[in-house]
Structures are given as structure tokens and as C-alpha cells.
Design a protein around this motif. Structure first.
Motif, PDB file in Angstrom:
ATOM      1  N   GLU A  94       0.841  -1.187   0.000  1.00  0.00           N
ATOM      2  CA  GLU A  94       0.000   0.000   0.000  1.00  0.00           C
ATOM      3  C   GLU A  94       0.877   1.239   0.000  1.00  0.00           C
ATOM      4  O   GLU A  94       1.985   1.236   0.517  1.00  0.00           O
ATOM      5  CB  GLU A  94      -0.931   0.019   1.219  1.00  0.00           C
ATOM      6  N   VAL A  95       0.376   2.298  -0.613  1.00  0.00           N
ATOM      7  CA  VAL A  95       1.119   3.557  -0.676  1.00  0.00           C
ATOM      8  C   VAL A  95       0.764   4.384   0.547  1.00  0.00           C
ATOM      9  O   VAL A  95      -0.385   4.760   0.738  1.00  0.00           O
ATOM     10  CB  VAL A  95       0.770   4.320  -1.967  1.00  0.00           C
ATOM     11  N   ASN A  96       1.760   4.652   1.386  1.00  0.00           N
ATOM     12  CA  ASN A  96       1.541   5.467   2.577  1.00  0.00           C
ATOM     13  C   ASN A  96       2.654   6.500   2.683  1.00  0.00           C
ATOM     14  O   ASN A  96       3.521   6.599   1.809  1.00  0.00           O
ATOM     15  CB  ASN A  96       1.472   4.584   3.831  1.00  0.00           C
ATOM     16  N   GLU A  97       2.635   7.277   3.765  1.00  0.00           N
ATOM     17  CA  GLU A  97       3.583   8.375   3.888  1.00  0.00           C
ATOM     18  C   GLU A  97       5.022   7.884   3.967  1.00  0.00           C
ATOM     19  O   GLU A  97       5.933   8.499   3.405  1.00  0.00           O
ATOM     20  CB  GLU A  97       3.216   9.217   5.109  1.00  0.00           C
ATOM     21  N   LYS A  98       5.256   6.785   4.642  1.00  0.00           N
ATOM     22  CA  LYS A  98       6.606   6.223   4.738  1.00  0.00           C
ATOM     23  C   LYS A  98       7.111   5.819   3.355  1.00  0.00           C
ATOM     24  O   LYS A  98       8.261   6.083   2.993  1.00  0.00           O
ATOM     25  CB  LYS A  98       6.593   5.014   5.676  1.00  0.00           C
ATOM     26  N   PHE A  99       6.242   5.195   2.579  1.00  0.00           N
ATOM     27  CA  PHE A  99       6.617   4.785   1.228  1.00  0.00           C
ATOM     28  C   PHE A  99       6.947   5.992   0.360  1.00  0.00           C
ATOM     29  O   PHE A  99       7.873   5.958  -0.452  1.00  0.00           O
ATOM     30  CB  PHE A  99       5.491   3.973   0.597  1.00  0.00           C
ATOM     31  N   LEU A 100       6.191   7.097   0.526  1.00  0.00           N
ATOM     32  CA  LEU A 100       6.445   8.304  -0.261  1.00  0.00           C
ATOM     33  C   LEU A 100       7.854   8.830  -0.025  1.00  0.00           C
ATOM     34  O   LEU A 100       8.554   9.207  -0.966  1.00  0.00           O
ATOM     35  CB  LEU A 100       5.427   9.391   0.084  1.00  0.00           C
ATOM     36  N   VAL A 101       8.274   8.854   1.227  1.00  0.00           N
ATOM     37  CA  VAL A 101       9.616   9.331   1.568  1.00  0.00           C
ATOM     38  C   VAL A 101      10.666   8.415   0.946  1.00  0.00           C
ATOM     39  O   VAL A 101      11.644   8.872   0.333  1.00  0.00           O
ATOM     40  CB  VAL A 101       9.797   9.420   3.089  1.00  0.00           C
ATOM     41  N   GLU A 102      10.465   7.095   1.096  1.00  0.00           N
ATOM     42  CA  GLU A 102      11.426   6.135   0.542  1.00  0.00           C
ATOM     43  C   GLU A 102      11.476   6.213  -0.978  1.00  0.00           C
ATOM     44  O   GLU A 102      12.548   6.097  -1.585  1.00  0.00           O
ATOM     45  CB  GLU A 102      11.046   4.719   0.987  1.00  0.00           C
ATOM     46  N   LEU A 103      10.316   6.417  -1.595  1.00  0.00           N
ATOM     47  CA  LEU A 103      10.243   6.490  -3.048  1.00  0.00           C
ATOM     48  C   LEU A 103      11.011   7.701  -3.577  1.00  0.00           C
ATOM     49  O   LEU A 103      11.783   7.594  -4.536  1.00  0.00           O
ATOM     50  CB  LEU A 103       8.784   6.560  -3.487  1.00  0.00           C
ATOM     51  N   GLU A 104      10.798   8.847  -2.939  1.00  0.00           N
ATOM     52  CA  GLU A 104      11.514  10.048  -3.367  1.00  0.00           C
ATOM     53  C   GLU A 104      13.020   9.884  -3.199  1.00  0.00           C
ATOM     54  O   GLU A 104      13.802  10.249  -4.089  1.00  0.00           O
ATOM     55  CB  GLU A 104      11.007  11.253  -2.572  1.00  0.00           C
ATOM     56  N   ASN A 105      13.436   9.316  -2.083  1.00  0.00           N
ATOM     57  CA  ASN A 105      14.861   9.095  -1.849  1.00  0.00           C
ATOM     58  C   ASN A 105      15.453   8.146  -2.886  1.00  0.00           C
ATOM     59  O   ASN A 105      16.581   8.334  -3.352  1.00  0.00           O
ATOM     60  CB  ASN A 105      15.098   8.542  -0.444  1.00  0.00           C
ATOM     61  N   CYS A 106      14.677   7.129  -3.258  1.00  0.00           N
ATOM     62  CA  CYS A 106      15.141   6.148  -4.228  1.00  0.00           C
ATOM     63  C   CYS A 106      15.313   6.778  -5.608  1.00  0.00           C
ATOM     64  O   CYS A 106      16.322   6.555  -6.288  1.00  0.00           O
ATOM     65  CB  CYS A 106      14.152   4.992  -4.289  1.00  0.00           C
ATOM     66  N   LEU A 107      14.341   7.563  -6.033  1.00  0.00           N
ATOM     67  CA  LEU A 107      14.436   8.211  -7.344  1.00  0.00           C
ATOM     68  C   LEU A 107      15.579   9.218  -7.369  1.00  0.00           C
ATOM     69  O   LEU A 107      16.299   9.333  -8.364  1.00  0.00           O
ATOM     70  CB  LEU A 107      13.114   8.888  -7.689  1.00  0.00           C
ATOM     71  N   ARG A 108      15.760   9.933  -6.268  1.00  0.00           N
ATOM     72  CA  ARG A 108      16.885  10.865  -6.188  1.00  0.00           C
ATOM     73  C   ARG A 108      18.204  10.116  -6.325  1.00  0.00           C
ATOM     74  O   ARG A 108      19.107  10.543  -7.060  1.00  0.00           O
ATOM     75  CB  ARG A 108      16.849  11.624  -4.864  1.00  0.00           C
ATOM     76  N   LYS A 109      18.287   8.990  -5.646  1.00  0.00           N
ATOM     77  CA  LYS A 109      19.500   8.180  -5.731  1.00  0.00           C
ATOM     78  C   LYS A 109      19.724   7.698  -7.154  1.00  0.00           C
ATOM     79  O   LYS A 109      20.859   7.653  -7.636  1.00  0.00           O
ATOM     80  CB  LYS A 109      19.386   6.982  -4.774  1.00  0.00           C
ATOM     81  N   GLY A 110      18.637   7.347  -7.861  1.00  0.00           N
ATOM     82  CA  GLY A 110      18.761   6.901  -9.237  1.00  0.00           C
ATOM     83  C   GLY A 110      19.341   7.972 -10.145  1.00  0.00           C
ATOM     84  O   GLY A 110      20.193   7.693 -10.996  1.00  0.00           O
ATOM     85  N   PHE A 111      18.897   9.219  -9.979  1.00  0.00           N
ATOM     86  CA  PHE A 111      19.445  10.330 -10.761  1.00  0.00           C
ATOM     87  C   PHE A 111      20.942  10.490 -10.489  1.00  0.00           C
ATOM     88  O   PHE A 111      21.745  10.659 -11.420  1.00  0.00           O
ATOM     89  CB  PHE A 111      18.717  11.631 -10.411  1.00  0.00           C
ATOM     90  N   LEU A 112      21.318  10.439  -9.213  1.00  0.00           N
ATOM     91  CA  LEU A 112      22.722  10.644  -8.850  1.00  0.00           C
ATOM     92  C   LEU A 112      23.592   9.469  -9.286  1.00  0.00           C
ATOM     93  O   LEU A 112      24.754   9.660  -9.687  1.00  0.00           O
ATOM     94  CB  LEU A 112      22.836  10.871  -7.337  1.00  0.00           C
ATOM     95  N   LEU A 113      23.047   8.244  -9.231  1.00  0.00           N
ATOM     96  CA  LEU A 113      23.779   7.085  -9.734  1.00  0.00           C
ATOM     97  C   LEU A 113      24.051   7.216 -11.227  1.00  0.00           C
ATOM     98  O   LEU A 113      25.155   6.925 -11.703  1.00  0.00           O
ATOM     99  CB  LEU A 113      22.982   5.804  -9.462  1.00  0.00           C
ATOM    100  N   ALA A 114      23.041   7.652 -11.966  1.00  0.00           N
ATOM    101  CA  ALA A 114      23.210   7.843 -13.406  1.00  0.00           C
ATOM    102  C   ALA A 114      24.266   8.900 -13.689  1.00  0.00           C
ATOM    103  O   ALA A 114      25.092   8.750 -14.602  1.00  0.00           O
ATOM    104  CB  ALA A 114      21.872   8.218 -14.035  1.00  0.00           C
ATOM    105  N   ASP A 115      24.253   9.966 -12.912  1.00  0.00           N
ATOM    106  CA  ASP A 115      25.230  11.039 -13.094  1.00  0.00           C
ATOM    107  C   ASP A 115      26.645  10.538 -12.856  1.00  0.00           C
ATOM    108  O   ASP A 115      27.563  10.805 -13.656  1.00  0.00           O
ATOM    109  CB  ASP A 115      24.891  12.174 -12.131  1.00  0.00           C
ATOM    110  N   MET A 116      26.850   9.793 -11.775  1.00  0.00           N
ATOM    111  CA  MET A 116      28.180   9.272 -11.467  1.00  0.00           C
ATOM    112  C   MET A 116      28.626   8.242 -12.495  1.00  0.00           C
ATOM    113  O   MET A 116      29.807   8.176 -12.857  1.00  0.00           O
ATOM    114  CB  MET A 116      28.179   8.657 -10.063  1.00  0.00           C
ATOM    115  N   ALA A 117      27.680   7.438 -12.997  1.00  0.00           N
ATOM    116  CA  ALA A 117      28.022   6.434 -14.007  1.00  0.00           C
ATOM    117  C   ALA A 117      28.524   7.093 -15.284  1.00  0.00           C
ATOM    118  O   ALA A 117      29.417   6.570 -15.957  1.00  0.00           O
ATOM    119  CB  ALA A 117      26.809   5.554 -14.302  1.00  0.00           C
TER     120      ALA A 117
END
Length: 347
Positions: free
Chosen positions: A116-139
Motif C-alpha cells: 500500500e502507498v503510505n507516507e513512509k513509502f512516499l519518503v522512501e520512493l523520493e529518496n530512491c528516485l533521487r539516488k537513481g538520478f545521482l547514480l546515473a550522473d556518477m556512471a
């Protein structure tokens, strides 16, 4: 002309930044057993080289993310993922990010899983997508096949249940159509944007004739490591995305994702109106994406063009909602008529 980008996986102004209470995110809950609105996802895309000599745009379109990822990740349905990558300084950076997007965003970034989508998941999701952008940049910095002067803007849109989350670094734009009204779901990161200019200057950069350090027309991008070196330093050019999220309702008809070549020659509302008219005529998001590209070319854009249209409701649902509103309007009474009716009922 360049047809739709190679990777197309299809299996089946500022008001949009909203707080998303967990109570609004559940499609069903024990307190409210009646199913809430569930988006019906379908999409279309079109890309064209425009007046440029080279095509530097890439995009990815996945209407059924769960089916695409298999048992790798579990989350509520429907689920979909879209991205537009507008390259500059050569096509290498955009092509590299598109090719490795699924790994950056859903594998290496440790994508959160939930029933289920809840507030905790929203925080984790945003952090994950941010990490994905930064991983792509470093790669891009580490991969020898990508020139250090090649970079790309990146905009992704993720749908999970009724949640729409947009992450953006650069000047691509996502625009939501809500009952015919255009709602920007991203901010263009250009040097003339006040908050970006302030951030750039605080980090020692400068804006010259609308260009970051006199070179680049955007203030956020992946790659461009000739402007970010030495590694680990505070560069005015960053890959950090900004996020906007919204809970979709039956009033939300479709999302337009387009590179800056579209927005250079038309407003968000003009694009929404054009697409909405097309969907009411033929209900074909791919044709609407092509029509939007053709209109930008007619208006003499000078850039490559890429557009994705993501529909959340069918044209029948939109027309039924419009019919209900018309019926309600037909039943309205003036104050004088209401007074006469009361007198009649009172005998």
C-alpha cells in the motif's frame, strides 16, 4: 523524420505540489470499502529530429511496470514508468541513461516495496528516485564511452496506484490535464529562473546572456562532467532532481511529457488544449503525441522534439463526467423560481 525512440515497452502556475495524506492514497481501506478512482493507463509517444542535424533525445515508456519488472519489485496496481532524456553535447549521455534507466532507478537504487502507498513509502520512493538520478550522473563520469562534455536533462514520471510522482532535472516539462486545465508538474531549470540563479551564484557560478557559466542553457543535468570537475566539488551544475506529486482523481485526464523543443514555442495550456481536442476526436494518445510534435514544428521550433502522452481515463469517462455536469446545470433553479416552488409546496 525520426520515428519513436527505440526503447518503447508497452504492456497492456505551481498548484500541483500537494501534500498526500496516507488516507487518500489507499485504493481501498477497511473504513471505506467502496473502491476509489483507479487510473486506466495507456500511452503514446512520438519523436522527431526537427531542424537539428543530429537526434539527441531519448525516451522510455512502460505502461505496466509490474509486468516489466516481474517478481523483482512488488507494489500496488496500476504501475507505470516514463522518462524523457534530452541530450546535449552529443547523443551519448542521453542514450546511456535510457539504456540503463531500469537498473539505475529500480535495481541499484534499492527500490522500496509495499502493498500500500503510505507516507513512509512516499519518503522512501523520493529518496530512491533521487539516488537513481545521482547514480546515473556518477556512471556517466565513470563510463569511458561517454564524452565528458556530453550531458542530458532527465524527467521521469512514476504512477503507483493513484499516486503520480514526477522527478525532474533540467528543462523537460510534465503537464497534467485536470478537467481541461493545465497544471505544471515540473519546473524548468533554466538560468533565468530566480531560485536557480540564486543557487548558482551562491555556489560561485554565474549567468551570462541566459547561459550557466556562459556555456549551458540549463542549471541541472546528468553528465557534463567537464563542468563538474573536480569530482566531489560544489558545482553550480547539479544532477539533483526536484519532485512534485499528486493523487490522481477522475478529473485528471492525461499527462504530457515533452522536451524543451515543445515548450519553446507553446504554453502548457496550449499543449493541453491541443491534446484534449485530439483525444475527443479519436482517443489515440500516439496520434496526439505526433500532432503536438507537428504543431511545434509548424511554430518553428529549433530543437529535437519528443512527446509522451499518458492517459488516465478513457474518452468515455471524460464525456460521461461532462454530461453529468450538464445535467446538474439543467436542473438548477433561480432564486425566484425556488421561492415560487416553496410557496407551491407549502400549499
Amino acid at each position: 523524420m525520426v520515428a519513436e525512440a527505440e526503447v518503447v515497452v508497452v504492456q497492456k502556475s505551481i498548484p500541483p505540489v500537494l501534500d498526500v495524506p496516507s488516507s487518500q492514497l489507499d485504493i481501498k481501506s477497511p473504513e471505506n470499502p467502496v473502491p476509489q478512482f483507479v487510473p486506466s493507463i495507456r500511452s503514446g509517444s512520438f519523436a522527431d529530429i526537427g531542424p537539428r542535424r543530429y537526434m539527441e533525445d531519448e525516451h522510455i515508456r512502460i505502461d505496466d511496470l509490474s509486468a516489466h519488472l516481474g517478481s523483482l519489485i512488488s507494489f500496488p496496481e496500476p504501475s507505470a514508468f516514463y522518462g524523457v532524456f534530452d541530450g546535449h553535447g552529443g547523443p551519448e549521455a542521453a542514450a546511456y541513461v535510457r539504456k540503463n534507466a531500469m537498473r539505475f532507478f529500480f535495481e541499484d537504487a534499492s527500490f522500496p516495496q509495499t502493498s500500500e502507498v503510505n507516507e513512509k513509502f512516499l519518503v522512501e520512493l523520493e529518496n530512491c528516485l533521487r539516488k537513481g538520478f545521482l547514480l546515473a550522473d556518477m556512471a556517466l563520469a565513470d563510463d569511458g564511452s561517454v564524452c565528458s562534455s556530453s550531458g542530458t536533462t532527465a524527467l521521469t514520471a512514476l504512477v503507483i496506484g493513484r499516486l503520480l510522482m514526477v522527478a525532474n532535472a533540467g528543462d523537460c516539462r510534465a503537464v497534467l490535464c485536470r478537467k481541461g486545465e493545465a497544471i505544471d508538474m515540473s519546473q524548468d531549470h533554466r538560468p533565468n529562473y530566480t531560485l536557480e540563479r540564486r543557487r548558482v551564484e551562491e555556489l560561485g557560478g554565474f549567468i551570462d546572456d541566459g547561459y550557466l557559466n556562459g556555456v549551458l542553457s540549463v542549471t541541472r543535468a546528468l553528465g557534463d562532467w567537464d563542468m563538474k570537475l573536480p569530482r566531489g566539488s560544489s558545482s553550480p551544475l547539479i544532477a539533483e532532481p526536484e519532485f512534485r506529486q499528486i493523487v490522481l482523481t477522475e478529473e485528471d485526464e492525461f499527462l504530457i511529457i515533452g522536451c524543451d523543443g515543445v515548450w519553446d514555442v507553446m504554453s502548457s495550456q496550449q499543449a493541453v488544449s491541443l491534446v484534449r481536442r485530439g483525444l475527443r476526436r479519436h482517443d489515440d494518445p500516439e496520434q496526439c503525441a505526433k500532432d503536438l510534435v507537428m504543431e511545434a514544428l509548424r511554430l518553428n521550433t529549433f530543437d529535437n522534439l519528443t512527446v509522451i502522452i499518458v492517459c488516465f481515463t478513457s474518452v468515455d469517462q471524460v464525456e460521461q463526467s461532462s454530461t453529468r455536469q450538464k445535467r446538474l446545470r439543467c436542473c438548477s433553479l433561480s432564486a425566484e423560481a425556488l421561492c415560487s416552488l416553496r410557496s407551491f409546496l407549502d400549499g
